[in-house]
Design a protein around this motif. Structure first.
Motif, PDB file in Angstrom:
ATOM      1  N   LEU A 172      38.927  21.754  13.459  1.00  0.00           N
ATOM      2  CA  LEU A 172      37.206  21.711  13.468  1.00  0.00           C
ATOM      3  C   LEU A 172      36.590  20.604  12.497  1.00  0.00           C
ATOM      4  CD1 LEU A 172      36.903  25.505  13.698  1.00  0.00           C
ATOM      5  CD2 LEU A 172      36.872  23.974  15.630  1.00  0.00           C
ATOM      6  N   LEU A 173      37.035  20.404  11.180  1.00  0.00           N
ATOM      7  CA  LEU A 173      36.133  19.591  10.281  1.00  0.00           C
ATOM      8  C   LEU A 173      36.800  18.200  10.189  1.00  0.00           C
ATOM      9  CD1 LEU A 173      35.902  22.343   7.589  1.00  0.00           C
ATOM     10  CD2 LEU A 173      34.493  22.039   9.305  1.00  0.00           C
ATOM     11  N   ARG A 174      37.899  17.977  10.527  1.00  0.00           N
ATOM     12  CA  ARG A 174      38.287  16.721  10.341  1.00  0.00           C
ATOM     13  C   ARG A 174      37.549  15.552  11.219  1.00  0.00           C
ATOM     14  NH1 ARG A 174      42.860  14.813  12.555  1.00  0.00           N
ATOM     15  NH2 ARG A 174      43.114  12.458  12.181  1.00  0.00           N
ATOM     16  N   ARG A 175      37.102  14.442  10.829  1.00  0.00           N
ATOM     17  CA  ARG A 175      36.239  13.674  11.516  1.00  0.00           C
ATOM     18  C   ARG A 175      37.005  12.801  12.451  1.00  0.00           C
ATOM     19  NH1 ARG A 175      31.017  11.781  10.976  1.00  0.00           N
ATOM     20  NH2 ARG A 175      30.745  10.656  12.936  1.00  0.00           N
ATOM     21  N   GLY A 176      38.371  12.456  11.869  1.00  0.00           N
ATOM     22  CA  GLY A 176      39.154  11.466  12.491  1.00  0.00           C
ATOM     23  C   GLY A 176      38.508  10.027  12.502  1.00  0.00           C
ATOM     24  N   ARG A 177      39.216   9.156  13.281  1.00  0.00           N
ATOM     25  CA  ARG A 177      38.542   8.114  13.697  1.00  0.00           C
ATOM     26  C   ARG A 177      38.570   7.600  15.289  1.00  0.00           C
ATOM     27  NH1 ARG A 177      42.184   3.902  14.030  1.00  0.00           N
ATOM     28  NH2 ARG A 177      44.528   4.508  13.766  1.00  0.00           N
ATOM     29  N   LEU A 178      37.715   6.575  15.466  1.00  0.00           N
ATOM     30  CA  LEU A 178      37.611   6.202  17.032  1.00  0.00           C
ATOM     31  C   LEU A 178      38.726   4.759  16.924  1.00  0.00           C
ATOM     32  CD1 LEU A 178      36.276   6.257  19.683  1.00  0.00           C
ATOM     33  CD2 LEU A 178      34.987   4.390  18.720  1.00  0.00           C
ATOM     34  N   ALA A 179      39.368   4.807  17.735  1.00  0.00           N
ATOM     35  CA  ALA A 179      40.417   3.352  17.840  1.00  0.00           C
ATOM     36  C   ALA A 179      40.733   2.949  19.190  1.00  0.00           C
ATOM     37  CB  ALA A 179      41.771   4.137  17.334  1.00  0.00           C
ATOM     38  N   MET A 180      41.081   1.855  19.415  1.00  0.00           N
ATOM     39  CA  MET A 180      41.090   1.360  20.575  1.00  0.00           C
ATOM     40  C   MET A 180      42.812   0.601  20.766  1.00  0.00           C
ATOM     41  SD  MET A 180      38.746  -1.932  21.162  1.00  0.00           S
ATOM     42  CE  MET A 180      39.651  -3.219  22.144  1.00  0.00           C
ATOM     43  N   THR A 181      43.362   0.696  21.988  1.00  0.00           N
ATOM     44  CA  THR A 181      44.555  -0.183  22.088  1.00  0.00           C
ATOM     45  C   THR A 181      44.157  -1.670  22.286  1.00  0.00           C
ATOM     46  OG1 THR A 181      44.390   0.034  24.546  1.00  0.00           O
ATOM     47  CG2 THR A 181      45.669   1.792  23.214  1.00  0.00           C
ATOM     48  N   MET A 182      45.041  -2.578  21.960  1.00  0.00           N
ATOM     49  CA  MET A 182      45.007  -3.917  22.213  1.00  0.00           C
ATOM     50  C   MET A 182      44.554  -3.953  23.828  1.00  0.00           C
ATOM     51  SD  MET A 182      44.772  -5.735  19.673  1.00  0.00           S
ATOM     52  CE  MET A 182      44.956  -7.224  20.118  1.00  0.00           C
TER      53      MET A 182
ATOM     54  N   GLY B  23      27.186   3.037  21.590  1.00  0.00           N
ATOM     55  CA  GLY B  23      27.017   1.600  21.981  1.00  0.00           C
ATOM     56  C   GLY B  23      28.101   0.952  21.477  1.00  0.00           C
ATOM     57  N   MET B  24      28.416  -0.111  22.394  1.00  0.00           N
ATOM     58  CA  MET B  24      29.632  -1.111  21.711  1.00  0.00           C
ATOM     59  C   MET B  24      29.206  -2.517  21.960  1.00  0.00           C
ATOM     60  SD  MET B  24      33.032   0.724  23.413  1.00  0.00           S
ATOM     61  CE  MET B  24      34.141  -0.889  22.779  1.00  0.00           C
ATOM     62  N   TYR B  25      29.709  -3.513  21.123  1.00  0.00           N
ATOM     63  CA  TYR B  25      29.188  -4.781  21.308  1.00  0.00           C
ATOM     64  C   TYR B  25      30.538  -5.464  20.959  1.00  0.00           C
ATOM     65  CZ  TYR B  25      28.092  -4.457  16.466  1.00  0.00           C
ATOM     66  OH  TYR B  25      28.060  -4.369  14.968  1.00  0.00           O
ATOM     67  N   VAL B  26      30.472  -6.979  21.061  1.00  0.00           N
ATOM     68  CA  VAL B  26      31.332  -7.822  20.820  1.00  0.00           C
ATOM     69  C   VAL B  26      30.823  -9.212  20.034  1.00  0.00           C
ATOM     70  CG1 VAL B  26      33.568  -7.281  22.587  1.00  0.00           C
ATOM     71  CG2 VAL B  26      32.043  -8.978  22.885  1.00  0.00           C
TER      72      VAL B  26
ATOM     73  N   THR C  74      35.852  -9.897  18.421  1.00  0.00           N
ATOM     74  CA  THR C  74      36.038  -8.716  17.551  1.00  0.00           C
ATOM     75  C   THR C  74      35.087  -7.382  18.331  1.00  0.00           C
ATOM     76  OG1 THR C  74      35.879 -10.048  15.438  1.00  0.00           O
ATOM     77  CG2 THR C  74      35.407  -7.632  15.194  1.00  0.00           C
ATOM     78  N   VAL C  75      35.648  -6.322  18.417  1.00  0.00           N
ATOM     79  CA  VAL C  75      35.028  -5.373  19.219  1.00  0.00           C
ATOM     80  C   VAL C  75      34.292  -4.309  18.249  1.00  0.00           C
ATOM     81  CG1 VAL C  75      35.095  -3.491  21.038  1.00  0.00           C
ATOM     82  CG2 VAL C  75      36.858  -5.756  21.364  1.00  0.00           C
ATOM     83  N   TYR C  76      33.422  -3.981  18.292  1.00  0.00           N
ATOM     84  CA  TYR C  76      32.703  -2.985  17.334  1.00  0.00           C
ATOM     85  C   TYR C  76      32.245  -1.654  18.305  1.00  0.00           C
ATOM     86  CZ  TYR C  76      32.490  -6.520  14.031  1.00  0.00           C
ATOM     87  OH  TYR C  76      32.878  -7.525  12.983  1.00  0.00           O
ATOM     88  N   ALA C  77      31.923  -0.606  17.698  1.00  0.00           N
ATOM     89  CA  ALA C  77      31.302   0.553  18.260  1.00  0.00           C
ATOM     90  C   ALA C  77      30.396   1.152  17.364  1.00  0.00           C
ATOM     91  CB  ALA C  77      32.472   1.502  18.788  1.00  0.00           C
ATOM     92  N   ARG C  78      29.206   1.703  17.930  1.00  0.00           N
ATOM     93  CA  ARG C  78      28.541   2.630  16.859  1.00  0.00           C
ATOM     94  C   ARG C  78      28.804   4.030  17.505  1.00  0.00           C
ATOM     95  NH1 ARG C  78      25.176  -1.569  18.770  1.00  0.00           N
ATOM     96  NH2 ARG C  78      24.333  -0.325  20.467  1.00  0.00           N
TER      97      ARG C  78
ATOM     98  N   LYS D  69      34.529  -1.347  13.238  1.00  0.00           N
ATOM     99  CA  LYS D  69      35.286  -2.521  13.782  1.00  0.00           C
ATOM    100  C   LYS D  69      36.564  -1.842  14.738  1.00  0.00           C
ATOM    101  CE  LYS D  69      38.000  -6.471  12.437  1.00  0.00           C
ATOM    102  NZ  LYS D  69      38.311  -7.396  11.480  1.00  0.00           N
ATOM    103  N   LEU D  70      36.460  -1.903  15.812  1.00  0.00           N
ATOM    104  CA  LEU D  70      37.742  -1.507  16.471  1.00  0.00           C
ATOM    105  C   LEU D  70      39.087  -2.309  16.663  1.00  0.00           C
ATOM    106  CD1 LEU D  70      36.194   0.643  19.511  1.00  0.00           C
ATOM    107  CD2 LEU D  70      36.789   1.635  17.398  1.00  0.00           C
ATOM    108  N   SER D  71      38.677  -3.611  16.997  1.00  0.00           N
ATOM    109  CA  SER D  71      39.819  -4.568  17.133  1.00  0.00           C
ATOM    110  C   SER D  71      39.340  -6.048  16.827  1.00  0.00           C
ATOM    111  CB  SER D  71      40.411  -4.338  18.511  1.00  0.00           C
ATOM    112  OG  SER D  71      41.306  -5.255  18.641  1.00  0.00           O
ATOM    113  N   SER D  72      40.185  -6.841  16.748  1.00  0.00           N
ATOM    114  CA  SER D  72      39.979  -8.175  16.675  1.00  0.00           C
ATOM    115  C   SER D  72      40.946  -9.320  17.769  1.00  0.00           C
ATOM    116  CB  SER D  72      40.147  -8.962  15.317  1.00  0.00           C
ATOM    117  OG  SER D  72      38.918  -8.926  14.641  1.00  0.00           O
TER     118      SER D  72
END
Length: 185
Positions: free
Chosen positions: A24-34, A70-73, A133-137, A146-149
């Motif tokens: 319930l409390l752990r925020r974790g992280r957002l990630a992406m595969t290549m 949102g996301m952007y590159v 470079t892929v970013y997410a808000r 920063k999700l990936s380069s």
């Protein structure tokens, strides 16, 4: 008997608190595969506009998931950086403008389209090495993540295809490098 029940109770409480935090409390992280594929090309409405498209899986390491606002590159070539800020996602026939996307632990595999704003100056994909470079808000975070380069090389032949309003599809090889070939829209 009391000497055994107190340590068992303390251990049980510790496991319960740990589980509560993890679930319930752990925020974790957002990630992406290549991405398996990356595409350079153009959208044609309302005018030909440079576009970067990729296919990837977004996932959350937290049990509760995350919400992407949102996301952007950013595309960097020879010290020049351009931001592709308009984001859409979905499958080819059913594309949605990106906003408020919930990403669970199981993840979401989708096509992500990034287009330059129609208000941006003219941009051409020139030959050279690109760092994409892929970013997410993410809701609740101040800074974009920063999700990936991704490193991609656009040769002279493929850059010429882009000047003719064709596209270039880069497929990820088993060694992790991207190999491109020209494609019609």
């Amino acid at each position: 008997m009391e000497m055994i029940s107190v340590p068992i109770s303390i251990a049980s409480l510790a496991v319960s608190v740990g589980t509560f935090w993890l679930v319930l409390l752990r925020r974790g992280r957002l990630a992406m595969t290549m991405p398996t594929i990356v595409f350079f090309g153009h959208d044609i409405v309302p005018k030909p506009t440079p576009k970067i498209f990729l296919r990837t899986l977004l996932y959350s390491t937290a049990a509760q998931g995350q919400v992407v606002e949102g996301m952007y590159v950013k595309a960097l070539r020879n010290g020049t950086e351009r931001t592709f800020s308009f984001w859409g996602y979905g499958e080819t026939e059913k594309l949605s403008a990106g906003s408020g996307l919930y990403i669970s632990r199981a993840g979401l595999a989708a096509n992500h389209h990034f287009v330059l704003s129609v208000h941006e100056d003219e941009y051409r994909f020139e030959p050279g090495d690109y760092a994409i470079t892929v970013y997410a808000r993410v809701v609740g975070r101040r800074k974009p993540l920063k999700l990936s380069s991704i490193s991609i090389t656009l040769n002279d032949e493929l850059a010429a295809e882009l000047r003719l309003q064709r596209g270039v599809l880069f497929e990820r090889n088993l060694d992790g490098r991207y190999e491109g070939h020209a494609r019609d829209r």
